[in-house]
Write an enzyme that holds these catalytic residues in place. Structure first.
Site, PDB file in Angstrom:
ATOM      1  N   SER A 272       0.891  -1.363   0.138  1.00 47.18           N
ATOM      2  CA  SER A 272       0.276   0.048   0.296  1.00 47.18           C
ATOM      3  C   SER A 272       1.599   0.870  -0.158  1.00 47.18           C
ATOM      4  O   SER A 272       2.077   1.668   0.547  1.00 47.18           O
ATOM      5  CB  SER A 272      -1.266   0.058   1.345  1.00 47.18           C
ATOM      6  OG  SER A 272      -1.500   1.603   1.390  1.00 47.18           O
TER       7      SER A 272
ATOM      8  N   TYR B 201      -2.364  -0.153  10.424  1.00 48.41           N
ATOM      9  CA  TYR B 201      -2.325  -0.768   9.303  1.00 48.41           C
ATOM     10  C   TYR B 201      -0.542  -0.500   8.120  1.00 48.41           C
ATOM     11  O   TYR B 201       0.097  -1.251   7.528  1.00 48.41           O
ATOM     12  CB  TYR B 201      -3.471   0.024   8.154  1.00 48.41           C
ATOM     13  CG  TYR B 201      -3.850  -0.843   6.952  1.00 48.41           C
ATOM     14  CD1 TYR B 201      -3.815  -1.761   6.290  1.00 48.41           C
ATOM     15  CD2 TYR B 201      -3.540  -0.101   5.881  1.00 48.41           C
ATOM     16  CE1 TYR B 201      -3.632  -1.993   5.456  1.00 48.41           C
ATOM     17  CE2 TYR B 201      -3.692   0.059   4.868  1.00 48.41           C
ATOM     18  CZ  TYR B 201      -4.107  -1.227   4.147  1.00 48.41           C
ATOM     19  OH  TYR B 201      -4.457  -1.887   2.756  1.00 48.41           O
TER      20      TYR B 201
HETATM   21  P1  NDP Z   1     -11.705  -6.553   0.118  1.00 48.40           P
HETATM   22  O1  NDP Z   1     -11.528  -6.322   1.601  1.00 48.40           O
HETATM   23  O2  NDP Z   1     -12.748  -5.659  -1.351  1.00 48.40           O
HETATM   24  O3  NDP Z   1     -11.188  -8.210  -0.624  1.00 48.40           O
HETATM   25  C1  NDP Z   1     -10.308  -9.146   0.564  1.00 48.40           C
HETATM   26  C2  NDP Z   1     -10.718  -9.894  -0.423  1.00 48.40           C
HETATM   27  O4  NDP Z   1      -9.475 -10.970   0.607  1.00 48.40           O
HETATM   28  C3  NDP Z   1     -11.662 -10.951   0.107  1.00 48.40           C
HETATM   29  O5  NDP Z   1     -11.684 -12.088  -0.886  1.00 48.40           O
HETATM   30  C4  NDP Z   1     -11.357 -12.108   0.913  1.00 48.40           C
HETATM   31  O6  NDP Z   1     -12.006 -13.074   1.284  1.00 48.40           O
HETATM   32  C5  NDP Z   1     -10.194 -11.664   0.820  1.00 48.40           C
HETATM   33  N1  NDP Z   1      -9.637 -12.245   2.301  1.00 48.40           N
HETATM   34  C6  NDP Z   1      -9.748 -10.982   3.810  1.00 48.40           C
HETATM   35  N2  NDP Z   1      -9.099 -11.882   4.851  1.00 48.40           N
HETATM   36  C7  NDP Z   1      -8.845 -12.912   4.312  1.00 48.40           C
HETATM   37  C8  NDP Z   1      -7.836 -13.655   5.323  1.00 48.40           C
HETATM   38  N3  NDP Z   1      -7.357 -13.425   6.333  1.00 48.40           N
HETATM   39  N4  NDP Z   1      -7.101 -15.033   4.800  1.00 48.40           N
HETATM   40  C9  NDP Z   1      -8.008 -15.103   3.027  1.00 48.40           C
HETATM   41  N5  NDP Z   1      -8.470 -14.256   2.124  1.00 48.40           N
HETATM   42  C10 NDP Z   1      -8.350 -12.751   3.300  1.00 48.40           C
HETATM   43  O7  NDP Z   1      -9.483  -5.714  -0.218  1.00 48.40           O
HETATM   44  P2  NDP Z   1      -9.243  -5.193  -1.599  1.00 48.40           P
HETATM   45  O8  NDP Z   1      -9.948  -6.106  -2.281  1.00 48.40           O
HETATM   46  O9  NDP Z   1      -9.444  -4.110  -1.578  1.00 48.40           O
HETATM   47  O10 NDP Z   1      -7.401  -5.097  -0.556  1.00 48.40           O
HETATM   48  C11 NDP Z   1      -6.417  -6.023  -1.243  1.00 48.40           C
HETATM   49  C12 NDP Z   1      -5.721  -5.889  -0.745  1.00 48.40           C
HETATM   50  O11 NDP Z   1      -4.804  -4.766  -1.497  1.00 48.40           O
HETATM   51  C13 NDP Z   1      -5.204  -5.936   0.790  1.00 48.40           C
HETATM   52  O12 NDP Z   1      -3.755  -6.173   0.854  1.00 48.40           O
HETATM   53  C14 NDP Z   1      -5.424  -4.532   1.079  1.00 48.40           C
HETATM   54  O13 NDP Z   1      -4.270  -4.286   2.449  1.00 48.40           O
HETATM   55  C15 NDP Z   1      -4.799  -3.854  -0.599  1.00 48.40           C
HETATM   56  N6  NDP Z   1      -5.131  -2.257  -0.631  1.00 48.40           N
HETATM   57  C16 NDP Z   1      -6.321  -2.541  -0.942  1.00 48.40           C
HETATM   58  C17 NDP Z   1      -6.433  -0.324  -1.355  1.00 48.40           C
HETATM   59  C18 NDP Z   1      -7.191  -0.375  -1.247  1.00 48.40           C
HETATM   60  O14 NDP Z   1      -8.822   1.271  -1.757  1.00 48.40           O
HETATM   61  N7  NDP Z   1      -9.106  -0.990  -1.716  1.00 48.40           N
HETATM   62  C19 NDP Z   1      -4.530   0.216  -1.217  1.00 48.40           C
HETATM   63  C20 NDP Z   1      -3.978   0.021  -0.588  1.00 48.40           C
HETATM   64  C21 NDP Z   1      -3.881  -1.943  -0.440  1.00 48.40           C
HETATM   65  P3  NDP Z   1     -13.926 -13.057   1.203  1.00 48.40           P
HETATM   66  O15 NDP Z   1     -14.224 -12.684   0.648  1.00 48.40           O
HETATM   67  O16 NDP Z   1     -14.069 -14.682   2.556  1.00 48.40           O
HETATM   68  O17 NDP Z   1     -13.567 -12.258   2.879  1.00 48.40           O
END
Ligand code: NDP
Length: 246
Positions: A141, A155
């Site tokens: 991030s 975070y």
């Molecule tokens: P979302 O919360 O929209 O989606 C998260 C995804 O990860 C879902 O598929 C979820 O599965 C899965 N997940 C969550 N926790 C776990 C876990 N403990 N084990 C396995 N799978 C897990 O997040 P984003 O798509 O926004 O974020 C993805 C990545 O990008 C993260 O690392 C986040 O920190 C990073 N990021 C996001 C930003 C943003 O603005 N959106 C900005 C910068 C970085 P399930 O559906 O089963 O819950």
């Protein structure tokens, strides 16, 4: 033109958001794709079927990144099903915002377990199977470098760890022809950070492009880093943030 034909990829956290866009995109590039999730079983199944419907191969695996054995099993299952592993995308991540005086130890432990320990375990396990041309791609991030709001310290700590881990890994793995890179998204429209959320109006003012990014725009960079053409890119943290840090 499918540059990832014959490659096998594992994307952690692929049922929704950025991870789902990455899984879809890698499949379009020709890769066979496994992805993990924790609770969205229906969305995970729908995504696997959507990939299969376009002629690809996909496998949804329930595996909590905070659970060491589950992560090890997910990698073992990917290799058992598809015979190899070439690309690991460490995307699964969780966010929790609170000023430091109110940040609970339980939340701290959860963020460390998913955002750091889960990435370490997946990386170490994946490397047992990866050969020359292997690719490890982190989703970090911009908050590892800038934290333009209150409550993001823990975070940011986890994503900062990912940026340094990436640099060290690039040194460990360069000789083996395996690259390691860290994509640092700015605000991307997902359930974690919706573009119509309360937080968004304030953030949008700081984004040079004036809008949130889309998950597909992160997937484009993943496709590039996974490709043979990116063999000389390693140890890098690459921002895709609409200029919010410019
Ligand atoms: P979302 O919360 O929209 O989606 C998260 C995804 O990860 C879902 O598929 C979820 O599965 C899965 N997940 C969550 N926790 C776990 C876990 N403990 N084990 C396995 N799978 C897990 O997040 P984003 O798509 O926004 O974020 C993805 C990545 O990008 C993260 O690392 C986040 O920190 C990073 N990021 C996001 C930003 C943003 O603005 N959106 C900005 C910068 C970085 P399930 O559906 O089963 O819950």
């Amino acid at each position: 033109n499918q540059p990832l034909i014959d490659k096998v990829a594992l994307v952690t956290g692929g049922s929704r958001g950025i991870g789902a866009a990455i899984a879809k995109r890698l499949a379009q590039e020709g890769a066979v794709v496994a992805f993990t999730y924790t609770s969205s079983s229906q969305k995970a199944e729908d995504l696997a079927q959507a990939i299969q419907a376009t002629g690809g191969q996909a496998l949804a695996i329930r595996a909590d990144s905070a659970d060491v054995e589950a992560v090890k099993n997910a990698i073992a299952q990917t290799v058992k099903t598809f015979g190899r592993l070439d690309i690991l995308v460490n995307n699964a991540g969780v966010a929790a915002l609170a000023p430091i005086d109110q940040f609970s130890l339980d939340e701290f432990d959860r963020l460390i377990a998913v955002n750091i320990k889960g990435v370490f375990v997946a990386t170490q396990e994946a490397l047992r199977h990866m050969g020359k041309g292997g690719r490890i791609i982190m989703i970090g991030s911009i908050n590892s470098d800038v934290v333009p709001f209150v409550g993001g310290s823990v975070y940011a700590l986890t994503k900062g760890a990912i940026a340094s881990f990436t640099r060290g890994l690039a040194r460990d793995l360069g000789e083996r022809g395996i690259t390691v890179n860290n994509i640092q998204p700015g605000p991307i429209d997902t359930d974690m950070n919706p573009a119509d959320g309360a937080f968004a109006e304030q953030l949008k003012k700081a984004i040079a492009i004036g809008r949130y990014g889309q998950a597909d725009e992160i997937a484009d960079m993943v496709a590039y880093l996974a490709s043979p053409g990116a063999a000389f890119v390693t140890g890098a943290s690459l921002k895709i943030d609409g200029g919010i840090t410019a």
